[in-house]
Scaffold this active site. Sequence first.
Site, PDB file in Angstrom:
ATOM      1  N   SER A 161       0.830  -1.208   0.000  1.00 41.80           N
ATOM      2  CA  SER A 161       0.000   0.000   0.000  1.00 41.80           C
ATOM      3  C   SER A 161       0.868   1.264   0.000  1.00 41.80           C
ATOM      4  O   SER A 161       1.648   1.475  -0.927  1.00 41.80           O
ATOM      5  CB  SER A 161      -0.958  -0.049   1.191  1.00 41.80           C
ATOM      6  OG  SER A 161      -2.001   0.882   1.059  1.00 41.80           O
TER       7      SER A 161
ATOM      8  N   ASP B 126      -9.633  -5.358  -4.515  1.00 37.45           N
ATOM      9  CA  ASP B 126      -9.067  -4.358  -3.616  1.00 37.45           C
ATOM     10  C   ASP B 126     -10.015  -3.163  -3.567  1.00 37.45           C
ATOM     11  O   ASP B 126     -10.176  -2.443  -4.559  1.00 37.45           O
ATOM     12  CB  ASP B 126      -7.694  -3.928  -4.123  1.00 37.45           C
ATOM     13  CG  ASP B 126      -6.923  -3.082  -3.135  1.00 37.45           C
ATOM     14  OD1 ASP B 126      -7.555  -2.291  -2.403  1.00 37.45           O
ATOM     15  OD2 ASP B 126      -5.685  -3.200  -3.092  1.00 37.45           O
TER      16      ASP B 126
ATOM     17  N   HIS C 121      -7.423  -5.845  -0.314  1.00 35.43           N
ATOM     18  CA  HIS C 121      -6.269  -4.969  -0.113  1.00 35.43           C
ATOM     19  C   HIS C 121      -5.274  -5.578   0.868  1.00 35.43           C
ATOM     20  O   HIS C 121      -4.064  -5.544   0.641  1.00 35.43           O
ATOM     21  CB  HIS C 121      -6.748  -3.614   0.406  1.00 35.43           C
ATOM     22  CG  HIS C 121      -5.654  -2.590   0.493  1.00 35.43           C
ATOM     23  ND1 HIS C 121      -5.026  -2.089  -0.617  1.00 35.43           N
ATOM     24  CD2 HIS C 121      -5.087  -1.973   1.562  1.00 35.43           C
ATOM     25  CE1 HIS C 121      -4.102  -1.209  -0.241  1.00 35.43           C
ATOM     26  NE2 HIS C 121      -4.123  -1.126   1.072  1.00 35.43           N
TER      27      HIS C 121
END
Length: 276
Positions: free
Chosen positions: A97, A227, A256
């Site tokens: 991320s 995601d 995610h």
Amino acid sequence: MGYVTTKDGVEIFYKDWGPKDAPVVYFHHGWPLSADDWDNQMLFFLSKGFRVVAHDRRGHGRSSQVSDGHDMDHYADDTAAVVTHLGVRKAVHVGHSTGGGEVIHYVARHGEDKVAKAVLISAVPPIMVKTPANPGGLDKKVFDDLQAQLAANRSQFYYDLAAGPFYGYNRPNAKPQQAVVLNWWRQGMMGGAKAHYDGIVAFSQTDFTEDLKGTTIPVLVMHGDDDQIVPYEDAGVLSAKLARNSTLKIYKGFPHGMPTTEADTINADLLAFIKS
């Protein structure tokens, strides 16, 4: 475990496990978490004979809760401070991320001489926010709303995010694990509200396009097609097109937070890439 003091006086917490002469895998966590989010991967690669390193980003986890410097330039420089302190060379840098943005910006800002390969998992590059050059991005109001929720009730916001879209626990057939939700919440609440508030701007508005274009090292891009935090088509797919020497892996149905919920698959693919 220990601390590094940066040039601007920030104490950065890090973990450094395994033989000092072993190949290094360096992990970069996502917002608003800490190095603890990599527990599964660090233990896995430690068991495979690697040296594993991870740090808490400034304002996150056990690092200093400073007021300023919550931007990608400082994040990259803080990484460089840890790398220099530990004498790490030719590491594989793995970022999830926001950590994926940190990885690619570190490579661009500090050079590829200390980096063997890079891995971007569910990562924010090339840029999340919608702009004329990025029409598929998310409206800025999405991120403004995240900041508003954080300011209003950070504790509830973090719990709801982990219990819902982050791990895909809001999907009809999901099997939520309360311990996973609480561990995410714990990590988030360890950090500073100011760092997390500013960090939303850093991860959403930083443009990593030129960073990606400038890479020559092998880059593995991993993204789940479910995601709900960083939509894969405007992130992983585009990043893989921009990086010169990239491999793209899209995972059907993965959320995610797939390094946690799908750790066995992610670890196996990471290991294969690192050994390739």
